[in-house]
Write a protein that holds these residues in place. Structure first.
Motif, PDB file in Angstrom:
ATOM      1  N   ALA A   1       0.114   8.875  -8.306  1.00 46.52           N
ATOM      2  CA  ALA A   1      -0.456   9.233  -7.001  1.00 46.52           C
ATOM      3  C   ALA A   1      -1.495   8.215  -6.550  1.00 46.52           C
ATOM      4  O   ALA A   1      -1.558   7.847  -5.367  1.00 46.52           O
ATOM      5  CB  ALA A   1      -1.082  10.628  -7.077  1.00 46.52           C
ATOM      6  N   ILE A   2      -2.325   7.765  -7.479  1.00 46.00           N
ATOM      7  CA  ILE A   2      -3.336   6.768  -7.129  1.00 46.00           C
ATOM      8  C   ILE A   2      -2.672   5.429  -6.821  1.00 46.00           C
ATOM      9  O   ILE A   2      -3.004   4.761  -5.836  1.00 46.00           O
ATOM     10  CB  ILE A   2      -4.364   6.616  -8.272  1.00 46.00           C
ATOM     11  N   LEU A   3      -1.712   5.039  -7.652  1.00 42.33           N
ATOM     12  CA  LEU A   3      -1.018   3.768  -7.442  1.00 42.33           C
ATOM     13  C   LEU A   3      -0.323   3.744  -6.083  1.00 42.33           C
ATOM     14  O   LEU A   3      -0.287   2.708  -5.403  1.00 42.33           O
ATOM     15  CB  LEU A   3      -0.006   3.543  -8.566  1.00 42.33           C
ATOM     16  N   PHE A   4       0.213   4.895  -5.687  1.00 43.62           N
ATOM     17  CA  PHE A   4       0.893   4.987  -4.385  1.00 43.62           C
ATOM     18  C   PHE A   4      -0.077   4.692  -3.246  1.00 43.62           C
ATOM     19  O   PHE A   4       0.255   3.987  -2.298  1.00 43.62           O
ATOM     20  CB  PHE A   4       1.511   6.378  -4.232  1.00 43.62           C
ATOM     21  N   THR A   5      -1.299   5.254  -3.327  1.00 43.69           N
ATOM     22  CA  THR A   5      -2.283   5.019  -2.263  1.00 43.69           C
ATOM     23  C   THR A   5      -2.776   3.574  -2.268  1.00 43.69           C
ATOM     24  O   THR A   5      -3.297   3.100  -1.258  1.00 43.69           O
ATOM     25  CB  THR A   5      -3.503   5.954  -2.406  1.00 43.69           C
ATOM     26  N   LEU A   6      -2.602   2.880  -3.397  1.00 45.29           N
ATOM     27  CA  LEU A   6      -3.001   1.473  -3.476  1.00 45.29           C
ATOM     28  C   LEU A   6      -1.908   0.554  -2.953  1.00 45.29           C
ATOM     29  O   LEU A   6      -2.049  -0.672  -2.990  1.00 45.29           O
ATOM     30  CB  LEU A   6      -3.347   1.107  -4.930  1.00 45.29           C
ATOM     31  N   GLY A   7      -0.820   1.154  -2.481  1.00 42.07           N
ATOM     32  CA  GLY A   7       0.243   0.368  -1.869  1.00 42.07           C
ATOM     33  C   GLY A   7       1.346  -0.049  -2.811  1.00 42.07           C
ATOM     34  O   GLY A   7       2.188  -0.887  -2.460  1.00 42.07           O
ATOM     35  N   ILE A   8       1.363   0.517  -4.019  1.00 43.87           N
ATOM     36  CA  ILE A   8       2.401   0.154  -4.985  1.00 43.87           C
ATOM     37  C   ILE A   8       3.568   1.115  -4.807  1.00 43.87           C
ATOM     38  O   ILE A   8       3.522   2.268  -5.251  1.00 43.87           O
ATOM     39  CB  ILE A   8       1.847   0.202  -6.424  1.00 43.87           C
ATOM     40  N   ARG A   9       4.603   0.659  -4.141  1.00 38.07           N
ATOM     41  CA  ARG A   9       5.749   1.508  -3.802  1.00 38.07           C
ATOM     42  C   ARG A   9       7.045   1.035  -4.464  1.00 38.07           C
ATOM     43  O   ARG A   9       7.986   1.792  -4.582  1.00 38.07           O
ATOM     44  CB  ARG A   9       5.957   1.534  -2.279  1.00 38.07           C
TER      45      ARG A   9
END
Length: 585
Positions: free
Chosen positions: A346-354
């Motif tokens: 969830a945190i990685l997603f908000t950091l733009g890692i998709r």
């Protein structure tokens, strides 16, 4: 060549992979891609697996790998099952001797394979099971039960117990998961039962799926009415639609119907339900009392000696009830581990890692026991949550994105802190999950947010702990006398059902009398950086005379800046890592 592990029966050409992506054809031989390689090796209590009628309260060593032969919508283990290649870097090599040594060191009674399906690592599990039996350890697994008859019969001599996860009863339902038909599963239940293996079943209960689960129960009853059925109330993870989630109340009604078909039916994923307890069918005494213990799990909290009622009726248990209860630390063990992985996601997603490949490489680096152990402590306070974001941003080279997210959160935290100087009196607040009598633990992040938003959280007076909370009595909740009651946005229940439950059970306090009961919006209080939206919601609700955050605009800004999507085009789900299902207009 044809794979003979499961009934999907993939034809695998030289150098290619089967459907589960875990086997390859090498020189006309079926080769397991990641043999003797494990994602988790952790001690658990058997009810966390979950298993309810085999050796209650006993400690087992849980092992899991990656991959699955099914592809089910809303899978709780999707991160593990759908990203096998990406997560391969997180796998740790361990021989059967290594695993058995760990089990002995941890004083475990046996070994259980769960979280992902053992069909994905069949030969690894078979070899481990053989050696475990030589070491006088119990062996079990949780599986979708889609083994070929040949593969299953090779495994049976080394199996003591198994949980078969039913997808329903119809061929159509199984085809949705990528299988050919339902028949092999029910065939295998009969084979296992007749071979003397202790069999329990679990089945997802999906909204409007009454016929599927009722017919599945009838199939199981045709083998034995004493085979337990664990009803897993469906929670919409991944791309699953929210309307597929039945309420706890509705799920209890289906359990009542199922109990006319099978003798032992229990309800999971429903905090506060009374439908986890085994009662004597003759006199109604509670023989084994259980409570919710995290997704897909339960915990035995009280039991009569060896599961026997004073009237003489005996719960059909296999194996003894252990005297002591092992407590897994934080989110280590059972399906709670999958939630920990998803929080990092969830945190990685908000950091733009998709990108899945990049995401897999990063998750492979951090999905370690020490990270998951530490994660539990880092998500209980605002400052440590922000440090966690900073840590992951640095690990991934996303310092700029991390600083932007931290600044967004910190700005709103500061506004709430500034407003707290104007608070003249703090109302008492109770925070529950699911039904009213399941209270979140005293030290939980949600209870800390309540106090930071200007409330006095009465949960802080509770001393007993569970995962993520405990059942309390009507007398206890009435003595707590809260002026406000919040219902968690995860594993929730509608406020109308909540109020109905209070009236039915004699829960009487100021919050109930004045109707001061609120649902926290889905996904806003736990599991992802969206908790800042929930924090503002709590502040607005607890002190409307001070706080007036425009939550609609706050949500729009958060989703646009950190997810790159317009909030108008999403349907909120229960997933931590993915904020919502994107829709098209």
């Amino acid at each position: 060549m044809k794979c003979t592990v499961c009934e999907i029966g993939c034809d695998i050409s030289e150098g290619n992979y089967g459907r589960c992506n875990m086997y390859t054809n090498q020189n006309s031989k079926l080769i397991e891609r990641f043999p003797n390689s494990y994602l988790t090796v952790l001690p658990i209590t058997i009810e966390t697996m979950p298993m309810v009628h085999f050796a209650p309260k006993n400690k087992f060593l849980q092992v899991s790998t990656v991959g699955c032969n099914f592809n089910c919508q809303g899978c709780i283990s999707e991160t593990l099952t759908s990203n096998a290649d990406a997560l391969s870097g997180a796998l740790t090599k361990a021989s059967p001797t290594d695993i058995i040594s760990r089990a002995k060191t941890e004083e475990c009674r046996g070994i259980v394979f769960c979280l992902n399906d053992p069909a994905a690592s069949y030969y690894t599990f078979l070899n481990l099971a053989k050696e475990a039996k030589k070491a006088n350890l119990w062996v079990g697994c949780s599986t979708n039960g889609y083994f070929t008859e040949t593969a299953l019969k090779s495994l049976i001599p080394y199996l003591d117990f198994v949980n078969i996860g039913l997808k329903g009863s119809s061929n159509a339902r199984y085809k949705e998961c990528g299988a050919k038909s339902a028949a092999p599963v029910f065939r295998n239940i009969r084979i296992l039962h007749e071979a003397g293996v202790h069999v329990e079943t679990s089945a997802m209960y999906i909204n409007a799926g009454d016929e599927e689960i009722l017919k599945a129960a009838e199939e199981v009853a045709s083998v034995s009415k004493d085979i337990p059925l664990q009803v897993m109330r469906f929670v919409p993870f991944g791309e699953a639609k929210p309307e597929l989630e039945p309420t706890i109340n509705k799920s209890e009604h289906i359990v009542d119907q199922l109990r006319s078909i099978l003798n032992h039916v229990y309800l999971f994923n429903s905090p506060g339900t009374e439908y986890l307890t085994t009662k004597c069918p003759i006199c109604g005494n509670e023989i084994i009392k259980r409570e919710f213990y995290g997704p897909m799990g339960c915990r035995t909290i009280e039991s009569l000696d060896e599961g026997k009622c004073p009237c003489g009726w005996q719960v059909p248990l296999k194996g003894p009830i252990n005297n002591e209860q092992f407590t897994e630390y934080g989110m280590l063990g059972g399906y709670r581990t999958t939630r920990a992985i998803e929080m990092a996601h969830a945190i990685l997603f908000t950091l733009g890692i998709r990108d899945n490949e990049e995401l897999g490489d990063i998750l492979g680096d951090i999905i370690k026991e020490d990270f998951i152990r530490g994660l539990h402590d880092r998500i209980q306070q605002i400052d440590s949550w922000l440090e966690l974001i900073k840590d992951l941003a640095m690990r991934t080279g996303r310092e700029k994105e991390g600083n932007e997210l931290i600044a967004f959160i910190q700005e709103r935290v500061d506004k709430i802190n500034e407003g707290s100087k104007l608070i003249k009196s703090c109302p008492t607040v109770y925070y529950s999950m699911g039904y009213p009598l399941f209270a979140l633990n005293a030290e939980r992040f949600e209870t800390n947010l309540v106090e930071a938003a200007g409330g006095i959280c009465v949960n802080k007076s509770l001393t007993r702990k569970g995962k993520p909370g405990v059942n309390i009595s009507v007398n206890e909740i009435n003595k707590l006398s809260p002026e406000m009651m919040f219902i968690s946005g995860f594993l929730s229940s509608p406020a109308s059902d909540y109020v109905q439950y209070c009236k039915k059970h004699g829960i009487d306090n100021k919050a109930v009398r004045i109707g001061n009961i609120c649902n926290v919006p889905t996904g806003w209080d736990f599991g992802s950086p969206r908790w800042i939206l929930g924090f503002m919601f709590l502040a607005n609700t607890i002190h409307p005379e001070i706080y007036s955050f425009d939550l609609e605009n706050e949500q729009k800004e958060f989703y646009k800046r950190f997810y790159g999507i317009d909030v108008e085009n999403v349907v909120t789900n229960r997933d931590f890592s993915r904020p919502a299902i994107t829709t098209t207009k």
